[in-house]
Scaffold this motif. Structure first.
Motif, PDB file in Angstrom:
ATOM      1  N   ALA A  35     -63.849   6.753  69.228  1.00  0.00           N
ATOM      2  CA  ALA A  35     -63.401   7.982  68.717  1.00  0.00           C
ATOM      3  C   ALA A  35     -61.920   8.004  68.821  1.00  0.00           C
ATOM      4  CB  ALA A  35     -64.266   9.345  69.712  1.00  0.00           C
ATOM      5  N   PRO A  36     -61.512   8.988  67.997  1.00  0.00           N
ATOM      6  CA  PRO A  36     -59.934   8.835  68.177  1.00  0.00           C
ATOM      7  C   PRO A  36     -59.497  10.003  69.161  1.00  0.00           C
ATOM      8  CG  PRO A  36     -60.863  10.315  66.329  1.00  0.00           C
ATOM      9  CD  PRO A  36     -61.971   9.370  66.643  1.00  0.00           C
ATOM     10  N   GLY A  37     -58.136   9.831  69.691  1.00  0.00           N
ATOM     11  CA  GLY A  37     -57.834  10.725  70.551  1.00  0.00           C
ATOM     12  C   GLY A  37     -58.338  10.422  71.826  1.00  0.00           C
ATOM     13  N   ARG A  38     -58.580   9.376  72.228  1.00  0.00           N
ATOM     14  CA  ARG A  38     -59.334   9.115  73.540  1.00  0.00           C
ATOM     15  C   ARG A  38     -58.828   9.639  74.807  1.00  0.00           C
ATOM     16  NH1 ARG A  38     -59.964   3.054  74.213  1.00  0.00           N
ATOM     17  NH2 ARG A  38     -61.454   3.657  75.890  1.00  0.00           N
ATOM     18  N   TRP A  39     -57.217   9.778  74.886  1.00  0.00           N
ATOM     19  CA  TRP A  39     -56.569  10.332  76.107  1.00  0.00           C
ATOM     20  C   TRP A  39     -57.168  11.777  76.129  1.00  0.00           C
ATOM     21  CZ3 TRP A  39     -54.699   8.246  80.056  1.00  0.00           C
ATOM     22  CH2 TRP A  39     -53.939   7.056  80.220  1.00  0.00           C
ATOM     23  N   ARG A  40     -57.078  12.460  74.972  1.00  0.00           N
ATOM     24  CA  ARG A  40     -57.572  13.618  75.016  1.00  0.00           C
ATOM     25  C   ARG A  40     -59.074  14.159  75.658  1.00  0.00           C
ATOM     26  NH1 ARG A  40     -58.249  16.452  70.897  1.00  0.00           N
ATOM     27  NH2 ARG A  40     -58.169  14.658  69.438  1.00  0.00           N
ATOM     28  N   LEU A  41     -59.591  13.169  75.221  1.00  0.00           N
ATOM     29  CA  LEU A  41     -61.329  13.506  75.362  1.00  0.00           C
ATOM     30  C   LEU A  41     -61.546  12.904  76.965  1.00  0.00           C
ATOM     31  CD1 LEU A  41     -63.118  11.884  72.472  1.00  0.00           C
ATOM     32  CD2 LEU A  41     -62.397  14.361  72.949  1.00  0.00           C
ATOM     33  N   HIS A  42     -60.718  11.905  77.411  1.00  0.00           N
ATOM     34  CA  HIS A  42     -60.870  11.686  78.874  1.00  0.00           C
ATOM     35  C   HIS A  42     -60.160  12.665  79.776  1.00  0.00           C
ATOM     36  CE1 HIS A  42     -62.906   7.619  78.598  1.00  0.00           C
ATOM     37  NE2 HIS A  42     -62.215   7.446  77.554  1.00  0.00           N
ATOM     38  N   LEU A  43     -59.151  13.125  79.259  1.00  0.00           N
ATOM     39  CA  LEU A  43     -58.529  14.111  80.186  1.00  0.00           C
ATOM     40  C   LEU A  43     -59.439  15.225  80.336  1.00  0.00           C
ATOM     41  CD1 LEU A  43     -55.928  15.021  81.816  1.00  0.00           C
ATOM     42  CD2 LEU A  43     -54.948  15.706  79.919  1.00  0.00           C
ATOM     43  N   ALA A  44     -59.724  15.790  79.047  1.00  0.00           N
ATOM     44  CA  ALA A  44     -60.884  16.990  79.148  1.00  0.00           C
ATOM     45  C   ALA A  44     -61.921  16.881  80.081  1.00  0.00           C
ATOM     46  CB  ALA A  44     -61.356  17.316  77.694  1.00  0.00           C
ATOM     47  N   TYR A  45     -62.700  15.426  79.882  1.00  0.00           N
ATOM     48  CA  TYR A  45     -63.673  15.147  80.782  1.00  0.00           C
ATOM     49  C   TYR A  45     -63.458  15.477  82.347  1.00  0.00           C
ATOM     50  CZ  TYR A  45     -66.927  12.129  83.563  1.00  0.00           C
ATOM     51  OH  TYR A  45     -67.688  11.463  84.465  1.00  0.00           O
ATOM     52  N   ASN A  46     -62.369  14.599  82.641  1.00  0.00           N
ATOM     53  CA  ASN A  46     -62.160  14.770  83.919  1.00  0.00           C
ATOM     54  C   ASN A  46     -61.446  15.976  84.439  1.00  0.00           C
ATOM     55  OD1 ASN A  46     -61.953  12.040  85.325  1.00  0.00           O
ATOM     56  ND2 ASN A  46     -61.125  11.545  83.220  1.00  0.00           N
ATOM     57  N   ILE A  47     -61.016  17.153  83.785  1.00  0.00           N
ATOM     58  CA  ILE A  47     -60.548  18.438  83.991  1.00  0.00           C
ATOM     59  C   ILE A  47     -62.048  19.085  84.384  1.00  0.00           C
ATOM     60  CG2 ILE A  47     -59.665  20.605  83.097  1.00  0.00           C
ATOM     61  CD1 ILE A  47     -57.840  19.007  81.674  1.00  0.00           C
ATOM     62  N   GLY A  48     -62.968  18.913  83.393  1.00  0.00           N
ATOM     63  CA  GLY A  48     -64.083  19.490  83.609  1.00  0.00           C
ATOM     64  C   GLY A  48     -64.842  19.176  85.119  1.00  0.00           C
ATOM     65  N   ARG A  49     -64.710  17.885  85.193  1.00  0.00           N
ATOM     66  CA  ARG A  49     -65.552  17.338  86.373  1.00  0.00           C
ATOM     67  C   ARG A  49     -64.586  17.762  87.702  1.00  0.00           C
ATOM     68  NH1 ARG A  49     -63.766  13.248  89.570  1.00  0.00           N
ATOM     69  NH2 ARG A  49     -62.124  12.714  87.797  1.00  0.00           N
ATOM     70  N   ILE A  50     -63.297  17.775  87.676  1.00  0.00           N
ATOM     71  CA  ILE A  50     -62.823  18.329  88.872  1.00  0.00           C
ATOM     72  C   ILE A  50     -62.861  19.921  89.099  1.00  0.00           C
ATOM     73  CG2 ILE A  50     -60.408  18.761  89.770  1.00  0.00           C
ATOM     74  CD1 ILE A  50     -59.456  15.927  88.409  1.00  0.00           C
ATOM     75  N   ALA A  51     -63.091  20.797  87.858  1.00  0.00           N
ATOM     76  CA  ALA A  51     -63.244  21.898  87.863  1.00  0.00           C
ATOM     77  C   ALA A  51     -64.797  22.416  88.842  1.00  0.00           C
ATOM     78  CB  ALA A  51     -63.562  22.604  86.559  1.00  0.00           C
ATOM     79  N   SER A  52     -65.674  21.378  88.564  1.00  0.00           N
ATOM     80  CA  SER A  52     -67.015  21.485  89.244  1.00  0.00           C
ATOM     81  C   SER A  52     -66.777  21.262  90.567  1.00  0.00           C
ATOM     82  CB  SER A  52     -68.086  20.543  88.444  1.00  0.00           C
ATOM     83  OG  SER A  52     -68.451  20.945  87.472  1.00  0.00           O
ATOM     84  N   TYR A  53     -65.773  20.428  91.016  1.00  0.00           N
ATOM     85  CA  TYR A  53     -65.514  20.237  92.393  1.00  0.00           C
ATOM     86  C   TYR A  53     -64.893  21.166  93.035  1.00  0.00           C
ATOM     87  CZ  TYR A  53     -65.918  15.001  91.466  1.00  0.00           C
ATOM     88  OH  TYR A  53     -66.363  13.790  91.242  1.00  0.00           O
ATOM     89  N   ALA A  54     -64.103  21.901  92.280  1.00  0.00           N
ATOM     90  CA  ALA A  54     -63.419  23.300  92.906  1.00  0.00           C
ATOM     91  C   ALA A  54     -64.631  24.381  93.131  1.00  0.00           C
ATOM     92  CB  ALA A  54     -62.268  23.787  92.059  1.00  0.00           C
ATOM     93  N   VAL A  55     -65.302  24.513  92.186  1.00  0.00           N
ATOM     94  CA  VAL A  55     -66.517  25.505  92.195  1.00  0.00           C
ATOM     95  C   VAL A  55     -67.208  25.232  93.642  1.00  0.00           C
ATOM     96  CG1 VAL A  55     -68.577  26.298  91.358  1.00  0.00           C
ATOM     97  CG2 VAL A  55     -66.540  26.250  89.909  1.00  0.00           C
ATOM     98  N   ALA A  56     -67.642  23.873  93.861  1.00  0.00           N
ATOM     99  CA  ALA A  56     -68.336  23.438  94.944  1.00  0.00           C
ATOM    100  C   ALA A  56     -67.764  24.049  96.216  1.00  0.00           C
ATOM    101  CB  ALA A  56     -68.905  22.061  94.805  1.00  0.00           C
ATOM    102  N   GLY A  57     -66.264  23.701  96.298  1.00  0.00           N
ATOM    103  CA  GLY A  57     -65.397  23.942  97.357  1.00  0.00           C
ATOM    104  C   GLY A  57     -65.527  25.269  97.636  1.00  0.00           C
ATOM    105  N   ALA A  58     -65.387  25.992  96.765  1.00  0.00           N
ATOM    106  CA  ALA A  58     -65.171  27.270  96.840  1.00  0.00           C
ATOM    107  C   ALA A  58     -66.766  27.767  97.590  1.00  0.00           C
ATOM    108  CB  ALA A  58     -65.167  28.228  95.625  1.00  0.00           C
ATOM    109  N   VAL A  59     -67.882  27.384  97.138  1.00  0.00           N
ATOM    110  CA  VAL A  59     -69.137  27.787  97.695  1.00  0.00           C
ATOM    111  C   VAL A  59     -69.197  27.310  99.125  1.00  0.00           C
ATOM    112  CG1 VAL A  59     -71.511  27.165  97.860  1.00  0.00           C
ATOM    113  CG2 VAL A  59     -70.345  27.622  95.484  1.00  0.00           C
ATOM    114  N   VAL A  60     -68.921  26.121  99.484  1.00  0.00           N
ATOM    115  CA  VAL A  60     -69.053  25.789 100.873  1.00  0.00           C
ATOM    116  C   VAL A  60     -67.764  26.504 101.760  1.00  0.00           C
ATOM    117  CG1 VAL A  60     -70.205  23.486 100.229  1.00  0.00           C
ATOM    118  CG2 VAL A  60     -67.671  23.459 100.529  1.00  0.00           C
TER     119      VAL A  60
END
Length: 219
Positions: A35-60
């Motif tokens: 796919a074109p624009g690989r950096w944008r896609l990987h960055l978006a994926y990782n931002i989503g992953r880290i956002a889930s970590y932050a939500v889990a951190g808020a819960v605990v």
């Protein structure tokens, strides 16, 4: 968890990158294949992953703060601090390959993951940021001993906000390894699988846990 805990969790995420690549390297490698624009896609994926970590951190963090409302706050705080550092010690051995002490934590999250994993298929192969970001949000809940060790530390936070920030620091630590894994997967996999890299990572994480336990014993 003192303010230095943010740096500690950042380093745990960074040094535990050998485990991150092993757990998530395949998905990030296939994320934008061709796919074109690989950096944008990987960055978006990782931002989503880290956002889930932050939500889990808020819960605990909320759970940890609520537990301090019980009588005898000092014993509760000490118990949470002890748990956090024992998890780091277990993680150090886990990375060293000496023990599977964290395997039970990953099994504990399998029930939730069995419900979430089928949802990831609708976003693969990711061809846009709109697909990569929700894929990261879902993949952030993959059962992972490294993440659960960080969450044990977030339990010692006094609020949801601090718990989220602690997990954000951890997630940012994992970012370089997984971002590079998506772009240079074969070379990075070869590097992180070297015994000397895994040994040094395990020893450093183990050191964090032992230092915390030593500080607890001196109190």
């Amino acid at each position: 968890m003192p303010d230095s805990g943010y740096l500690a969790l950042f380093l745990v995420g960074l040094l535990g990158g050998t485990h991150c690549v092993g757990m998530c390297g395949g998905i990030v490698g296939a994320l934008s294949l061709g796919a074109p624009g690989r950096w944008r896609l990987h960055l978006a994926y990782n931002i989503g992953r880290i956002a889930s970590y932050a939500v889990a951190g808020a819960v605990v963090g909320t759970l940890g703060a609520a537990s301090l409302g019980f009588d005898g706050q000092v014993p509760v705080r000490l118990a949470l601090y002890l748990l956090a550092n024992l998890m780091l010690v277990a993680l150090g051995f886990y990375l060293l390959g000496v023990s599977r002490a964290l395997a039970f934590t990953e099994r504990a999250g399998q029930r939730l993951w069995r419900r979430l994993q089928p949802l990831t298929r609708r976003f693969l192969p990711a061809r846009s940021v709109a697909q990569a970001f929700p894929l990261g949000l879902l993949w952030g809940w993959l059962p992972c001993g490294l993440v659960y060790s960080a969450l044990a530390s977030a339990l010692t936070a006094s609020s949801a906000g601090r718990g989220a920030l602690l997990m954000l620091a951890f997630g940012l630590g994992t970012l370089p390894n997984l971002l590079l894994a998506g772009m240079l997967l074969s070379r990075l996999n070869e590097f992180v699988r070297r015994p000397v890299v895994r040994t040094l990572s395990g020893l450093l994480v183990l050191g964090f846990g032992l230092y915390g336990l030593f500080a607890l014993m001196r109190q």
